[in-house]
Design a protein around this motif. Sequence first.
Motif, short mmCIF file in Angstrom:
data_model
loop_
_atom_site.label_atom_id
_atom_site.label_comp_id
_atom_site.label_asym_id
_atom_site.label_seq_id
_atom_site.Cartn_x
_atom_site.Cartn_y
_atom_site.Cartn_z
N GLU A 293 -50.74 -15.39 -26.36
CA GLU A 293 -51.48 -15.52 -27.61
C GLU A 293 -52.62 -16.53 -27.46
O GLU A 293 -52.41 -17.65 -27.02
CB GLU A 293 -50.55 -15.98 -28.73
N MET A 294 -53.81 -16.12 -27.83
CA MET A 294 -55.02 -16.96 -27.78
C MET A 294 -55.22 -17.58 -26.39
O MET A 294 -55.56 -18.74 -26.26
CB MET A 294 -54.98 -18.04 -28.86
N CYS A 295 -54.98 -16.78 -25.35
CA CYS A 295 -55.13 -17.29 -23.99
C CYS A 295 -56.60 -17.59 -23.67
O CYS A 295 -57.51 -16.97 -24.22
CB CYS A 295 -54.55 -16.32 -22.97
N ASP A 296 -56.80 -18.57 -22.79
CA ASP A 296 -58.15 -19.01 -22.44
C ASP A 296 -58.89 -17.99 -21.58
O ASP A 296 -60.11 -17.87 -21.69
CB ASP A 296 -58.09 -20.34 -21.67
N ASP A 297 -58.17 -17.29 -20.71
CA ASP A 297 -58.78 -16.34 -19.79
C ASP A 297 -58.09 -14.99 -19.91
O ASP A 297 -56.93 -14.84 -19.54
CB ASP A 297 -58.68 -16.85 -18.34
N MET A 298 -58.82 -14.02 -20.43
CA MET A 298 -58.22 -12.70 -20.67
C MET A 298 -57.92 -11.95 -19.39
O MET A 298 -57.20 -10.94 -19.41
CB MET A 298 -59.13 -11.88 -21.59
N GLN B 214 -50.13 -0.97 -25.33
CA GLN B 214 -49.09 -1.98 -25.17
C GLN B 214 -49.56 -3.36 -25.61
O GLN B 214 -50.74 -3.71 -25.52
CB GLN B 214 -48.64 -2.02 -23.71
N MET B 215 -48.60 -4.15 -26.09
CA MET B 215 -48.90 -5.49 -26.59
C MET B 215 -48.41 -6.54 -25.60
O MET B 215 -47.35 -6.38 -24.99
CB MET B 215 -48.20 -5.69 -27.94
N LEU C 278 -54.17 -11.60 -18.86
CA LEU C 278 -53.33 -10.76 -19.71
C LEU C 278 -52.57 -9.72 -18.88
O LEU C 278 -53.13 -9.14 -17.95
CB LEU C 278 -54.18 -10.04 -20.76
N THR C 279 -51.34 -9.50 -19.23
CA THR C 279 -50.55 -8.46 -18.55
C THR C 279 -51.14 -7.09 -18.84
O THR C 279 -51.27 -6.24 -17.96
CB THR C 279 -49.09 -8.50 -19.01
N TYR C 280 -51.50 -6.87 -20.11
CA TYR C 280 -52.12 -5.61 -20.54
C TYR C 280 -53.54 -5.88 -21.00
O TYR C 280 -53.76 -6.46 -22.06
CB TYR C 280 -51.30 -4.96 -21.66
N ASP D 146 -58.10 -2.45 -24.78
CA ASP D 146 -59.06 -2.76 -25.85
C ASP D 146 -58.43 -3.55 -26.99
O ASP D 146 -59.00 -4.53 -27.48
CB ASP D 146 -59.67 -1.48 -26.40
N ALA D 147 -57.25 -3.12 -27.41
CA ALA D 147 -56.59 -3.77 -28.55
C ALA D 147 -56.23 -5.22 -28.24
O ALA D 147 -56.42 -6.11 -29.09
CB ALA D 147 -55.34 -2.99 -28.92
N SER D 148 -55.73 -5.47 -27.05
CA SER D 148 -55.32 -6.83 -26.68
C SER D 148 -56.51 -7.76 -26.55
O SER D 148 -56.45 -8.93 -26.94
CB SER D 148 -54.53 -6.80 -25.37
N VAL D 149 -57.61 -7.25 -25.99
CA VAL D 149 -58.83 -8.05 -25.85
C VAL D 149 -59.39 -8.40 -27.23
O VAL D 149 -59.72 -9.56 -27.51
CB VAL D 149 -59.89 -7.30 -25.02
#
Length: 225
Positions: free
Chosen positions: A90-95, A83-84, A98-100, A103-106
């Motif tokens: 986008e380009m968030c400071d703290d991963m 999931q995306m 992230l909602t998801y 591996d792909a999103s990180v």
Amino acid sequence: MSIEGILDPNDPELKESMKFLTMTTEERIKLQAQPFDGKKACWVPDPKESFIAAEIVETQGEEVTVKTSKGDSLTLKKDDVQQMNPPKFEMCDDMANLTYLNDASVLHNLRERYKNWLIYTYSGLFCVAINPYKRLPIYTMKVVMMYRGKKRTEVPPHLFAIADNAYSNMLRDRENQSMLITGESGAGKTENTKKVIQYFAYVAAASVKKGEGKKQIHISNHVYV
């Protein structure tokens, strides 16, 4: 030079440093305004880039048909599709936000930040650093003072924020502090260790000038290969 002068947001040197630390409000608004369909947008495996963006076209049982950003049509197992996150991440400071957190999103977040010379990114309690293989103007005395005594949420991601947290905890709790700098060969462990020592040296020197008395810091540098 006074602290007020060092922290002047209109200071040309500090403004140049900020280009490599955070996005402008205008840039962030532009990113967040991208069209997005949470039911269709996804990540799929790619032999060259690890993962690429795609759009779900059809779902049948345990298989999903997608159209990739390269224009290819693929049929994959559901488990191979990740999931995306919405554009607001986008380009968030703290991963960790992230909602998801897949591996792909990180990978996407780190890659996009790196493309924009934002080499530091938080992941919860950790600070991820990607070697830029060039010197960036983000380790000056003015940048040091920008991070001094600040909470992590008040300033952009930086190794200095981690160092300041350890330094502040040492002064407050009167207990030893540890920082683990780890990574593969060439990742920049030695350089980041130097920057931590540089930060402590700058801050300790500034404290002495302000009449806080001398403080002694012992650095134990263990590098594991």
